[in-house]
Design an enzyme around this catalytic site. Structure first.
Site, PDB file in Angstrom:
ATOM      1  N   CYS A  67     -13.236   2.698  -2.480  1.00 43.57           N
ATOM      2  CA  CYS A  67     -11.960   2.842  -3.186  1.00 43.57           C
ATOM      3  C   CYS A  67     -12.020   2.081  -4.518  1.00 43.57           C
ATOM      4  O   CYS A  67     -12.706   1.067  -4.642  1.00 43.57           O
ATOM      5  CB  CYS A  67     -10.833   2.283  -2.326  1.00 43.57           C
ATOM      6  SG  CYS A  67      -9.195   2.452  -3.094  1.00 43.57           S
ATOM      7  N   ASP A  93      -9.804   0.304  -5.686  1.00 46.75           N
ATOM      8  CA  ASP A  93      -9.026  -0.937  -5.554  1.00 46.75           C
ATOM      9  C   ASP A  93      -9.841  -2.136  -6.043  1.00 46.75           C
ATOM     10  O   ASP A  93     -10.973  -2.357  -5.593  1.00 46.75           O
ATOM     11  CB  ASP A  93      -8.627  -1.123  -4.080  1.00 46.75           C
ATOM     12  CG  ASP A  93      -7.597  -2.210  -3.890  1.00 46.75           C
ATOM     13  OD1 ASP A  93      -7.840  -3.353  -4.353  1.00 46.75           O
ATOM     14  OD2 ASP A  93      -6.536  -1.935  -3.298  1.00 46.75           O
ATOM     15  N   ARG A 120      -9.788  -5.078  -5.380  1.00 44.18           N
ATOM     16  CA  ARG A 120     -10.094  -6.115  -4.390  1.00 44.18           C
ATOM     17  C   ARG A 120     -11.274  -5.753  -3.491  1.00 44.18           C
ATOM     18  O   ARG A 120     -11.623  -6.504  -2.594  1.00 44.18           O
ATOM     19  CB  ARG A 120      -8.848  -6.379  -3.529  1.00 44.18           C
ATOM     20  CG  ARG A 120      -7.672  -6.917  -4.345  1.00 44.18           C
ATOM     21  CD  ARG A 120      -6.383  -6.815  -3.577  1.00 44.18           C
ATOM     22  NE  ARG A 120      -6.009  -5.414  -3.340  1.00 44.18           N
ATOM     23  CZ  ARG A 120      -4.931  -5.027  -2.664  1.00 44.18           C
ATOM     24  NH1 ARG A 120      -4.124  -5.938  -2.154  1.00 44.18           N
ATOM     25  NH2 ARG A 120      -4.663  -3.742  -2.508  1.00 44.18           N
ATOM     26  N   HIS A 161     -10.607   0.917   3.191  1.00 39.86           N
ATOM     27  CA  HIS A 161     -10.076  -0.427   3.422  1.00 39.86           C
ATOM     28  C   HIS A 161      -8.648  -0.358   3.935  1.00 39.86           C
ATOM     29  O   HIS A 161      -7.913   0.579   3.654  1.00 39.86           O
ATOM     30  CB  HIS A 161     -10.171  -1.286   2.155  1.00 39.86           C
ATOM     31  CG  HIS A 161      -9.259  -0.863   1.045  1.00 39.86           C
ATOM     32  ND1 HIS A 161      -8.071  -1.500   0.777  1.00 39.86           N
ATOM     33  CD2 HIS A 161      -9.358   0.138   0.143  1.00 39.86           C
ATOM     34  CE1 HIS A 161      -7.481  -0.907  -0.269  1.00 39.86           C
ATOM     35  NE2 HIS A 161      -8.242   0.086  -0.665  1.00 39.86           N
ATOM     36  N   CYS A 177      -4.663   0.199   1.962  1.00 41.37           N
ATOM     37  CA  CYS A 177      -5.027   1.021   0.796  1.00 41.37           C
ATOM     38  C   CYS A 177      -3.786   1.671   0.166  1.00 41.37           C
ATOM     39  O   CYS A 177      -3.035   2.388   0.841  1.00 41.37           O
ATOM     40  CB  CYS A 177      -6.022   2.102   1.224  1.00 41.37           C
ATOM     41  SG  CYS A 177      -6.572   3.143  -0.154  1.00 41.37           S
TER      42      CYS A 177
HETATM   43 ZN   LIG Z   1      -7.636   1.771  -1.691  1.00 39.91          ZN
END
Ligand SMILES: [Zn+2]
Length: 201
Positions: free
Chosen positions: A40, A42, A44, A96, A99
């Site tokens: 992803c 993302d 993080r 994750h 999400c």
């Molecule tokens: Zn995500």
């Protein structure tokens, strides 16, 4: 902001060169990653960091909610290059918990492009509505959907002509589904690995 970024880059490069003089010359000569990571976007969940790998050890493709669209030329090109040119034999699909993309797929349409992008997750939610609705906690339901999205993605990668032709050539490429917990920084194996000829590995 950009100046801060450049300054931090310079400090990082100088520190590494001081500690490991061969670090950049070695990486510049070639990349020989063991893994191709689909994850992803993302911020993080950076592949190298969460998997404890150095640059050069993992070839990475990331998109919103790590969706595998069978017609995504960007993902397919990266997959083809990783397996065919770099000789990568482990493909990791990593979702994750928590999400935002999965969450967006479970709330109303925005009328934007993300509705199209997240359509496979919405379809998955519909297909698994009965089991998901049995879970009372909405966060737990989304986390289960994030897992289902990984299982689906692994199956889709295994269906690509890239993997099928790699297996036909006898290459030992395998596809693995992992999920990452933002709350504890741990990766878990979803035990849905597929190897040559759709064999479980
Ligand atoms: Zn995500």
């Amino acid at each position: 902001m950009v100046e801060t970024l450049l300054a931090r880059n310079a400090a990082w490069s100088e520190r590494l060169t001081r500690e490991h003089p061969d670090y950049f010359p070695r990486l510049a000569r070639q990349q020989a990653p063991d893994y191709f990571w689909i994850g992803c976007s993302d911020s993080r969940v950076p592949a190298n960091v969460v998997a404890g790998l150095d640059p050069g050890e993992v070839f990475v493709h990331r998109n919103v909610a790590n969706v595998v669209h069978s017609s995504d030329m960007s993902l397919l090109s990266a997959l083809e290059f990783a397996v065919g040119a770099l000789g990568v034999r482990k493909v990791i699909l990593c979702g994750h918990y928590g999400c935002g993309g999965v969450k967006a797929a479970t709330v109303g349409d925005t009328g934007g492009l993300s509705d199209h992008w997240l359509e496979p997750i919405r379809r998955l939610a519909k297909r698994n509505a009965e089991s998901l609705e049995r879970m009372e906690d909405v966060e737990a339901r989304r986390d289960r959907l994030a897992e289902l999205n990984v299982l689906e993605g692994v199956a889709r990668v295994a269906e690509t002509p890239i993997l099928r032709s790699a297996w036909a050539k006898g290459w030992e490429v395998s596809v693995h589904g992992l999920i990452y917990g933002l709350k504890d920084g741990r990766l878990s194996n979803l035990n849905c690995s597929v190897g040559p000829g759709d064999r479980e590995v």
